[in-house]
Motif scaffolding. Structure first.
Motif, mmCIF file in Angstrom:
data_model
loop_
_atom_site.group_PDB
_atom_site.id
_atom_site.type_symbol
_atom_site.label_atom_id
_atom_site.label_comp_id
_atom_site.label_asym_id
_atom_site.label_seq_id
_atom_site.Cartn_x
_atom_site.Cartn_y
_atom_site.Cartn_z
ATOM 1 N N ASP A 162 0.871 -1.189 0.000
ATOM 2 C CA ASP A 162 0.000 0.000 0.000
ATOM 3 C C ASP A 162 0.898 1.225 0.000
ATOM 4 O OD1 ASP A 162 -1.901 2.116 0.767
ATOM 5 O OD2 ASP A 162 -3.245 0.430 1.238
ATOM 6 N N ASP A 163 0.497 2.267 -0.705
ATOM 7 C CA ASP A 163 1.332 3.473 -0.766
ATOM 8 C C ASP A 163 1.158 4.362 0.444
ATOM 9 O OD1 ASP A 163 -0.653 5.927 -2.315
ATOM 10 O OD2 ASP A 163 -1.334 3.867 -1.951
ATOM 11 N N GLY A 177 5.228 0.131 -2.694
ATOM 12 C CA GLY A 177 5.028 0.233 -4.136
ATOM 13 C C GLY A 177 5.302 -1.094 -4.813
ATOM 14 N N GLY A 178 4.979 -1.146 -6.119
ATOM 15 C CA GLY A 178 5.109 -2.390 -6.862
ATOM 16 C C GLY A 178 6.537 -2.896 -6.982
ATOM 17 N N GLU A 179 7.477 -2.006 -7.268
ATOM 18 C CA GLU A 179 8.864 -2.439 -7.446
ATOM 19 C C GLU A 179 9.444 -2.996 -6.148
ATOM 20 O OE1 GLU A 179 11.098 0.761 -9.060
ATOM 21 O OE2 GLU A 179 10.090 0.703 -11.024
ATOM 22 N N ASP A 208 -2.993 -3.276 -2.489
ATOM 23 C CA ASP A 208 -3.906 -2.151 -2.684
ATOM 24 C C ASP A 208 -4.025 -1.906 -4.187
ATOM 25 O OD1 ASP A 208 -5.548 0.033 -1.895
ATOM 26 O OD2 ASP A 208 -3.874 1.375 -2.385
ATOM 27 N N VAL A 209 -5.235 -1.662 -4.636
ATOM 28 C CA VAL A 209 -5.442 -1.490 -6.074
ATOM 29 C C VAL A 209 -4.912 -0.150 -6.551
ATOM 30 C CG1 VAL A 209 -7.190 -1.258 -7.894
ATOM 31 C CG2 VAL A 209 -7.433 -3.030 -6.135
ATOM 32 N N GLN A 210 -5.289 0.907 -5.874
ATOM 33 C CA GLN A 210 -4.983 2.266 -6.353
ATOM 34 C C GLN A 210 -3.686 2.754 -5.714
ATOM 35 O OE1 GLN A 210 -8.918 3.524 -5.039
ATOM 36 N NE2 GLN A 210 -9.344 4.260 -7.145
ATOM 37 N N MET A 211 -2.601 2.631 -6.483
ATOM 38 C CA MET A 211 -1.293 3.113 -6.042
ATOM 39 C C MET A 211 -0.676 3.909 -7.175
ATOM 40 S SD MET A 211 0.407 -0.081 -3.965
ATOM 41 C CE MET A 211 0.349 -1.188 -5.386
ATOM 42 N N PRO A 212 0.083 4.955 -6.863
ATOM 43 C CA PRO A 212 0.739 5.731 -7.923
ATOM 44 C C PRO A 212 1.826 4.895 -8.606
ATOM 45 C CG PRO A 212 1.497 6.431 -5.756
ATOM 46 C CD PRO A 212 0.365 5.472 -5.517
ATOM 47 N N PHE A 237 -6.940 -8.516 -3.277
ATOM 48 C CA PHE A 237 -6.954 -7.079 -3.566
ATOM 49 C C PHE A 237 -7.749 -6.334 -2.508
ATOM 50 C CE2 PHE A 237 -6.056 -8.313 -8.067
ATOM 51 C CZ PHE A 237 -4.888 -7.586 -8.205
ATOM 52 N N VAL A 238 -7.299 -5.096 -2.222
ATOM 53 C CA VAL A 238 -8.005 -4.184 -1.308
ATOM 54 C C VAL A 238 -8.211 -2.868 -2.041
ATOM 55 C CG1 VAL A 238 -7.908 -2.936 0.873
ATOM 56 C CG2 VAL A 238 -7.027 -5.268 0.739
#
Length: 404
Positions: free
Chosen positions: A13-14, A38-40, A57-61, A85-86
């Protein structure tokens, strides 16, 4: 599963406050919770650890949860990690459908229901524990299978060695009986003949030279039996480590001259020329009786298998090491037999040629080793053989080598 081997959970989660809240919700004694913002960072953790569950988390920058899931499904190491998913977005955006399309096992909406989250995490932790337990059991079964295979190989090898030992025992007993029967039969016949002559009163008719010949025949047969028994006793002593070596100062050339002289009659009887090359005196610290035993055995074999060709004894001395070479010009020894002939009960003679217990070379090599030396042979078929006894001239006596 023990606390020392916990299940690993990943939350991505961001927002730090979301990570802290979810961490507090799912953490437990049998779990390790890893956080990524983050994803990386999440991918780096997944390449390093094996996770029982990833909560994304679905919505991340940058890289959102769906993109991260697609990357996970495209990599062998992360392909099978369960994904939940959250999302805080409304249900009308249909994120759940897209999440399931990317391979998610569940989709949760914020605000999260703590009981539901804990229940779902418990399921995946239990599944992970069961999977690991199964892996451990499979590994244990594989180890057990390999151990059984190793044990079976060892048992088969032991059985083969036991069967070989039994065959060798039977062959050895048959050989001993055969080797002892010949001199015993000769002695028995001689005794029967004299007994018959004594009963008939014709004993006085036997000439003195005939008596002398009979006595010499008796001596040869008795010596043959004594030699066989001595060889068997020596092998037994070597294997039990009880062979006695008594080193003392010995002049080698005198010993060799005596042995060559003693065997000259035997050499003449075989039509063979036995010679000793001249060499200055060589002093050494050896068991004279045992060294003479080795030399006599080497010369007897050379006369026996040399085909009536010359047999030569020579000596080399350098750097406190003396080498005694016994060379014959017989038919030689095949390359595959060069080491075999030094094994106990192995005989080079075949097809009616001279036989024996096959102990002489084995005993000789062990006696050489007991003096800190060695006994080797070089030979080519058709070109004769050379046996070389190497001995240190200074005292280096070691315990006799043993053979299982």
């Amino acid at each position: 599963m023990s606390v020392q081997d916990p299940s690993k959970l990943l939350i991505v989660d961001d927002l730090p406050e979301n990570l802290r809240a979810l961490d507090a919700l799912i953490r437990g004694e049998e779990r390790l919770v890893f956080q990524a913002s983050g994803g990386e960072e999440a991918l780096a953790l997944m390449l390093e650890h094996e996770f029982a569950l990833a909560i994304l988390d679905v919505q991340m920058p940058g890289m959102d949860g769906f993109e991260l899931a697609e990357l996970m499904r495209g990599t062998e190491r992360t392909r099978n990690i369960p994904i939940v998913f959250v999302s805080a977005a409304g249900r009308e955006l249909n994120y759940a459908f897209k999440g399931y399309e990317t391979g998610a096992v569940d989709f949760l909406y914020k605000p999260l229901d703590p009981d539901a989250v804990r229940s779902k995490v418990n399921v995946f932790v239990t599944l992970d524990q069961q999977r690991r337990q199964m892996q451990r059991q499979m590994a244990a079964l594989e180890r057990s299978r390999q151990e059984q295979e190793t044990l079976l190989r060892e048992l088969n090898q032991t059985q083969g060695e036991l069967q070989r030992s039994l065959r060798m025992r039977d062959e050895f007993m048959s050989l001993v009986a055969h080797e002892l029967r010949t001199p015993l039969n000769t002695l028995f016949l001689e005794t029967q003949m004299r007994s018959l002559q004594l009963k008939r009163g014709t004993l006085a008719s036997i000439q003195p030279e005939q008596f002398d010949a009979m006595i010499k025949r008796d001596e040869r047969q008795i010596k043959a039996m004594i030699r066989l028994i001595d060889d068997m006793l020596d092998v037994s002593r070597m294997r039990s480590g009880q062979l006695s070596i008594r080193p003392a100062q010995v002049e080698l050339m005198t010993l060799l001259e005596r042995v060559v002289s003693d065997l000259s009659l035997q050499a003449t009887a075989t039509g063979c020329k036995l010679s000793l090359q001249e060499h200055p005196p060589v002093q050494g610290c050896w068991d004279e009786f045992r060294i003479e035993q080795v030399v006599v055995n080497l010369l007897t074999n050379a006369l026996r298998y040399g085909g009536g060709q010359p047999v030569e004894v020579s000596v080399q001395y350098a750097d406190n090491m003396v080498r005694i070479h016994v060379r014959d010009e017989g038919k030689g020894i095949a390359p595959q037999d060069l080491e075999r002939i030094f094994e106990p009960y192995e005989r080079g003679a075949r097809n009616g040629e001279p036989k024996g217990l096959g102990l002489g070379l084995y005993i000789s090599r062990q006696l050489a080793v007991s003096h800190g030396g060695e006994l080797r042979v070089t030979s080519k078929p058709g070109e004769g053989s050379t046996f070389t006894l190497s001995l240190p001239t200074c005292e280096q006596t070691v315990p006799a080598a043993t053979t299982a």
